[in-house]
Design an enzyme around this catalytic site. Structure first.
Site, PDB file in Angstrom:
ATOM      1  N   HIS A  50      22.982   4.912  11.859  1.00 35.93           N
ATOM      2  CA  HIS A  50      23.412   3.836  11.982  1.00 35.93           C
ATOM      3  C   HIS A  50      25.104   3.259  12.729  1.00 35.93           C
ATOM      4  O   HIS A  50      25.912   2.485  13.218  1.00 35.93           O
ATOM      5  CB  HIS A  50      23.953   2.761  10.321  1.00 35.93           C
ATOM      6  CG  HIS A  50      23.004   2.677   9.131  1.00 35.93           C
ATOM      7  ND1 HIS A  50      21.903   1.987  10.301  1.00 35.93           N
ATOM      8  CD2 HIS A  50      22.496   3.268   8.901  1.00 35.93           C
ATOM      9  CE1 HIS A  50      21.314   1.601   9.326  1.00 35.93           C
ATOM     10  NE2 HIS A  50      21.160   2.218   8.122  1.00 35.93           N
TER      11      HIS A  50
ATOM     12  N   CYS B 151      15.440   1.913   4.150  1.00 32.07           N
ATOM     13  CA  CYS B 151      17.438   1.475   5.433  1.00 32.07           C
ATOM     14  C   CYS B 151      17.187  -0.164   4.503  1.00 32.07           C
ATOM     15  O   CYS B 151      16.390  -1.288   4.066  1.00 32.07           O
ATOM     16  CB  CYS B 151      16.466   0.654   6.381  1.00 32.07           C
ATOM     17  SG  CYS B 151      18.298  -0.216   6.902  1.00 32.07           S
ATOM     18  N   LEU B 152      18.808  -0.058   3.364  1.00 28.77           N
ATOM     19  CA  LEU B 152      19.031  -1.775   2.541  1.00 28.77           C
ATOM     20  C   LEU B 152      19.226  -2.494   3.670  1.00 28.77           C
ATOM     21  O   LEU B 152      18.435  -3.991   3.677  1.00 28.77           O
ATOM     22  CB  LEU B 152      19.825  -1.594   2.342  1.00 28.77           C
ATOM     23  CG  LEU B 152      20.124  -0.385   1.461  1.00 28.77           C
ATOM     24  CD1 LEU B 152      21.720   0.212   1.032  1.00 28.77           C
ATOM     25  CD2 LEU B 152      19.235  -0.679   0.085  1.00 28.77           C
TER      26      LEU B 152
ATOM     27  N   GLY C  77      22.645   5.218   0.644  1.00 23.50           N
ATOM     28  CA  GLY C  77      23.839   5.115   1.532  1.00 23.50           C
ATOM     29  C   GLY C  77      23.996   4.215   2.051  1.00 23.50           C
ATOM     30  O   GLY C  77      23.827   3.715   2.027  1.00 23.50           O
TER      31      GLY C  77
ATOM     32  N   HIS D 169      20.578   9.390   8.638  1.00 24.68           N
ATOM     33  CA  HIS D 169      20.377   8.412   8.699  1.00 24.68           C
ATOM     34  C   HIS D 169      21.796   7.738   8.841  1.00 24.68           C
ATOM     35  O   HIS D 169      21.045   6.403   9.776  1.00 24.68           O
ATOM     36  CB  HIS D 169      19.755   7.684   7.116  1.00 24.68           C
ATOM     37  CG  HIS D 169      18.721   5.929   6.921  1.00 24.68           C
ATOM     38  ND1 HIS D 169      17.951   5.997   7.220  1.00 24.68           N
ATOM     39  CD2 HIS D 169      19.910   5.698   7.102  1.00 24.68           C
ATOM     40  CE1 HIS D 169      18.031   4.304   7.060  1.00 24.68           C
ATOM     41  NE2 HIS D 169      19.142   3.878   7.096  1.00 24.68           N
ATOM     42  N   GLU D 170      22.437   7.629   7.583  1.00 21.26           N
ATOM     43  CA  GLU D 170      24.343   6.628   8.169  1.00 21.26           C
ATOM     44  C   GLU D 170      25.011   6.765   9.673  1.00 21.26           C
ATOM     45  O   GLU D 170      25.040   6.096  10.190  1.00 21.26           O
ATOM     46  CB  GLU D 170      24.402   7.253   6.874  1.00 21.26           C
ATOM     47  CG  GLU D 170      24.179   7.100   5.324  1.00 21.26           C
ATOM     48  CD  GLU D 170      23.323   5.620   5.576  1.00 21.26           C
ATOM     49  OE1 GLU D 170      23.879   4.147   5.801  1.00 21.26           O
ATOM     50  OE2 GLU D 170      22.619   5.135   4.707  1.00 21.26           O
TER      51      GLU D 170
ATOM     52  N   GLN E 144      26.438  -1.585   7.933  1.00 22.40           N
ATOM     53  CA  GLN E 144      25.445  -2.716   7.466  1.00 22.40           C
ATOM     54  C   GLN E 144      25.915  -3.344   6.880  1.00 22.40           C
ATOM     55  O   GLN E 144      25.504  -4.727   6.145  1.00 22.40           O
ATOM     56  CB  GLN E 144      24.840  -1.431   6.331  1.00 22.40           C
ATOM     57  CG  GLN E 144      23.585  -0.340   7.082  1.00 22.40           C
ATOM     58  CD  GLN E 144      23.305   0.427   6.093  1.00 22.40           C
ATOM     59  OE1 GLN E 144      23.785   1.764   5.495  1.00 22.40           O
ATOM     60  NE2 GLN E 144      21.712   0.149   6.203  1.00 22.40           N
TER      61      GLN E 144
HETATM   62 ZN    ZN Z   1      19.881   2.535   6.923  1.00 18.82          ZN
END
Ligand code: ZN
Length: 174
Positions: free
Chosen positions: A150, A104-105, A47, A146-147, A52
């Site tokens: 963000h 998380c990226l 995701g 999670h997204e 991000q």
């Molecule tokens: Zn993340």
């Protein structure tokens, strides 16, 4: 299309509340979606939210892995399908909560145990601005939560005290 740099918490955009998407018929917006999908696949991740990639807009893309037979068994028809949600909103969430490990990226190399709703119903708009709605369960529900966090400037590390370093190459980051 191009792969966009994924920002880390030293960039304040990651901590900002993102603004609603209001214009869909726009070359730049459509390009952003294509680039986010490409970035997500290249990472690889499950995701990605626009903040991000330093764009403070309410836009997320979700794509569960489909690289192996195992992934296809685990995710069924959801494996590898790209879900684009503008202005995603959780309108219903199960009382039942489940703990699971997340990465998380934007925080590469860290994992944490986070409690999430087991299932959620998410509404929003697709890339053309048409209303959409999806019921997500299990891992899929976790990625949406999670997204959407963000978009509020919230990171998974805000939701848990159990964070540790990972040395593996995670494919489940979001
Ligand atoms: Zn993340």
């Amino acid at each position: 299309m191009s792969i966009l740099p994924i920002i880390q918490p030293d960039n304040p955009v990651l901590r900002k509340k993102a603004v609603r998407v209001t214009t869909f018929d726009d070359k730049k917006f459509q390009q952003l979606i294509d680039d986010m999908v490409e970035t997500l696949i290249a990472a690889p991740g499950v995701g990605l939210a626009a903040p991000q990639v330093a764009v403070s807009q309410r836009l997320i893309v979700v794509r569960l892995p489909d690289a192996s037979e195992e992934d296809r068994q685990e995710y069924g028809p959801l494996a590898g399908v790209v879900h684009v949600f503008a202005n995603p909103k959780i309108i219903k969430a199960s009382k039942e909560m489940v703990k699971g490990v997340e990465g998380c990226l934007s925080l590469p190399g860290y994992l944490g145990e986070v409690e999430r709703h087991k299932s959620v119903v998410v509404t929003g708009q697709d890339r053309q601005g048409k209303d959409i709605r999806i019921k997500a369960d299990g891992w899929f529900a976790r990625v949406f939560q999670h997204e959407i966090d963000h978009l509020e400037g919230v990171l998974f590390t805000d939701r848990t005290e159990k964070v540790w370093r990972s040395d593996g190459d995670e494919k489940d980051e979001a």
